[in-house]
Each structure stands twice: as structure tokens, then as C-alpha cells.
Write a protein that holds these residues in place. Structure first.
Motif, mmCIF file in Angstrom:
data_model
loop_
_atom_site.group_PDB
_atom_site.id
_atom_site.type_symbol
_atom_site.label_atom_id
_atom_site.label_comp_id
_atom_site.label_asym_id
_atom_site.label_seq_id
_atom_site.Cartn_x
_atom_site.Cartn_y
_atom_site.Cartn_z
ATOM 1 N N ILE A 99 -4.542 0.047 4.401
ATOM 2 C CA ILE A 99 -5.280 1.088 3.677
ATOM 3 C C ILE A 99 -5.364 0.738 2.193
ATOM 4 O O ILE A 99 -6.420 0.877 1.562
ATOM 5 N N GLY A 100 -4.259 0.254 1.616
ATOM 6 C CA GLY A 100 -4.257 -0.144 0.217
ATOM 7 C C GLY A 100 -5.226 -1.281 -0.054
ATOM 8 O O GLY A 100 -5.952 -1.273 -1.061
ATOM 9 N N ILE A 101 -5.245 -2.263 0.840
ATOM 10 C CA ILE A 101 -6.174 -3.394 0.680
ATOM 11 C C ILE A 101 -7.623 -2.913 0.756
ATOM 12 O O ILE A 101 -8.484 -3.348 -0.020
ATOM 13 N N PHE A 102 -7.907 -2.014 1.686
ATOM 14 C CA PHE A 102 -9.271 -1.475 1.816
ATOM 15 C C PHE A 102 -9.690 -0.743 0.541
ATOM 16 O O PHE A 102 -10.809 -0.923 0.053
ATOM 17 N N LEU A 103 -8.797 0.068 0.001
ATOM 18 C CA LEU A 103 -9.107 0.796 -1.228
ATOM 19 C C LEU A 103 -9.335 -0.148 -2.395
ATOM 20 O O LEU A 103 -10.198 0.091 -3.242
ATOM 21 N N MET A 104 -8.570 -1.229 -2.438
ATOM 22 C CA MET A 104 -8.654 -2.163 -3.564
ATOM 23 C C MET A 104 -9.862 -3.084 -3.456
ATOM 24 O O MET A 104 -10.575 -3.292 -4.443
ATOM 25 N N GLU A 105 -10.108 -3.626 -2.272
ATOM 26 C CA GLU A 105 -11.150 -4.638 -2.118
ATOM 27 C C GLU A 105 -12.522 -4.056 -1.781
ATOM 28 O O GLU A 105 -13.531 -4.540 -2.279
#
Length: 296
Positions: A99-105
Motif C-alpha cells: 500500500i505504501g509503495i502504491f501511494l508513493m509510486e
């Protein structure tokens, strides 16, 4: 048009490409050739651009490493920590990290992604403590780098609900899962055939025992039967373990045996069954009134 060799000054043929005297390559348009020979800026900047691209990808790389390490730490955590906590920590590492990667990228929200990474690391540490230290640290470092390299954009307040909902969802699952486990565990334990034999020896001491059976109908990591003895005023005067075992087998019946040796007679005893040395919520409780017999 007469041309001269710029190196030795000789006068070669008009259509010659090389000087007959020194072999120097003749250049009919030195200005154009000089411009063509200048180094291109785009070529020189490629290594710099590649380096900057790698640096900005560090938060993503660290987040991926943190997910892998989180799963590895969960698999390496001792079973005594409890399978529920171990599995929960691994699931949180994967889902929270992704989820963090999706929000960031994809959403380009580094601040919210950083919050998600920090929450993920904290939850992992909450479940398996020091066995999840490395992944927790990696997630926190990934959060710091996301803020530093990705920049501070205007917050999308709606997306702030994602890390908040992550916390709420985890605790909701914990509460519901704990309630279901408690109910299932209580229904999987049967205590019976309780008997007592406490005797007054006549020499200022009382000795005897309480025995019984405990049947286990599901798999546990650990089970323990505690027996507490109370005096007539309701104070605990003795406590001991009547039975305990790591990984008791489902479908088996085990013998409970608690011995008593004190100078004062017990008025009652309480039998409790717990599945953890630190759990204050018993799976089973039974109170017994003690009838002391004379051995004189």
C-alpha cells in the motif's frame, strides 16, 4: 580552389583527401568539422541522470527489501511467540508495504506513503517485538527517504484515510480474531473427574491433592492448569501447576495432579486453564469447596 596542408604547408591536389607529404587528413570545412567534433551535452549528462534516478528510487528499493525481510523475520520468529502474531506480522509487512509503495509510486503522495510505512513498521514490532526490528527500521528509513527525495507535496486529505484505516482494520481484526479464538478455545477444553483428598495430619500440617482430567480437542501451542488454594477469608495460601504441556495433541486426555502441603487448611480451590504464561483470561475456571478429613 587551391588548398594547403594545415600541418606541413604542402600544396596537394585539389581533390586529395590526404597530404602527399605528411599524410595528414585534409579538411575542406574545418569550422563545420570542429563543431561536429564538440562533445554533446546529452551524452555527458547521462551518467549523472542515471545516478539521480537511482537515488530517487531508494525509497522504493528499501520498501521492497523491508517487505522481504519482514516475511523472513516472521518465518524465523520462535513459535512460542504464537502463530497468530507471527502470521499477522507477515501479512502486515506485505500488505502495508505494498500500500505504501502504491501511494508513493502511483499516487505520488510521499507524505501519506511515509505514514503508511511508519505504521507498518510499528505494527510489525508490536506483534513480534525484537524479532521484527530490522524490517521495522527499514520501513521507517524508507519513510524518511520518501519524504526527502520525493518532496513535500500538497496533501490529499482524503488519502490520509488510508493509513488511518490500516490501523483501525488491524485492531478490528485483532479484536474479532481474539474473540473467535477465545470462544473456540473454551469449547475445545473439557475438565472433569475432579477429586480431592486433603488430610489433617494432626501435627500442625495439612497434606493432600486434587486430581482430575483435561481433554483437549484442538491444537494449542501451550496449555497450563493452575490450582489456587484459598483460606476461609478468601486469601490465596498456596498455588501450583497441576499440569502443563507444549503442543498438547488434539483428541488426547491428560491427568491433572496438584499437591498441597501447608500448616493451615484450605477452604476452597480454584482450577483455571490458560494458554499463555502471561494471559490473564482463562479458558476454563472451576471453584471447588475443600472438605478436610482427619488422618489421625
Amino acid at each position: 580552389m587551391v588548398q594547403y596542408c594545415r600541418k606541413c604547408g604542402a600544396e596537394p591536389e585539389d581533390d586529395a583527401e590526404f597530404c602527399d607529404s605528411c599524410g595528414f587528413k585534409l579538411d575542406n570545412n574545418p569550422i563545420e568539422n570542429k563543431q561536429n567534433s564538440l562533445p554533446q551535452k546529452t551524452t555527458e549528462n547521462k551518467p549523472v541522470e542515471s545516478k539521480n534516478e537511482f537515488i530517487t528510487k531508494l525509497p522504493l528499493i528499501l520498501a521492497i527489501i523491508a517487505i522481504v525481510v519482514g516475511v523472513g523475520e516472521g518465518l524465523g520468529t520462535p513459535i512460542l511467540m504464537g502463530w497468530n502474531d507471527i502470521i499477522a506480522s507477515m501479512v502486515i509487512a506485505v500488505i502495508g508495504g505494498l500500500i505504501g509503495i502504491f501511494l508513493m509510486e502511483k499516487m505520488n503522495e510521499p507524505v501519506i506513503a511515509a505514514a503508511e510505512f511508519i505504521i507498518t513498521g510499528a505494527l510489525i514490532y508490536m506483534f513480534i517485538a525484537r524479532f521484527g526490528e530490522i524490517s521495522a527500521i527499514l520501513f521507517i528509513v524508507a519513510a524518511i527517504l520518501a519524504l526527502y527525495f520525493k518532496g513535500m507535496r500538497n496533501l490529499n486529505k482524503k488519502l490520509l484515510a488510508i493509513p488511518i484505516l490500516t490501523i483501525v482494520l488491524v485492531f478490528a481484526l485483532l479484536i474479532s480474531g481474539g474473540a473467535l479464538y477465545q470462544a473456540n478455545a473454551e469449547n475445545s477444553i473439557t475438565v472433569g473427574n475432579i477429586s480431592q483428598n486433603i488430610t489433617d495430619n494432626g501435627y500442625g500440617s495439612y497434606t493432600g491433592y486434587i486430581t482430575g482430567d483435561i481433554r483437549v480437542d484442538t491444537n494449542f501451542d501451550y496449555l497450563c492448569v493452575n490450582v489456587d488454594y484459598y483460606d476461609s477469608e478468601g486469601k490465596i495460601i498456596d498455588s501450583n501447576i497441576g499440569w502443563n504441556d507444549n503442543y498438547p495433541e488434539s483428541g488426547n486426555t491428560y491427568k491433572i495432579s496438584s499437591w498441597y502441603y501447608k500448616e493451615s487448611p484450605p477452604s476452597k480451590a480454584k482450577i483455571t486453564v490458560v494458554d499463555s504464561a502471561t494471559d490473564n483470561t482463562p479458558l476454563y475456571t472451576e471453584n471447588i469447596t475443600i472438605v478436610t478429613s482427619s488422618g489421625v
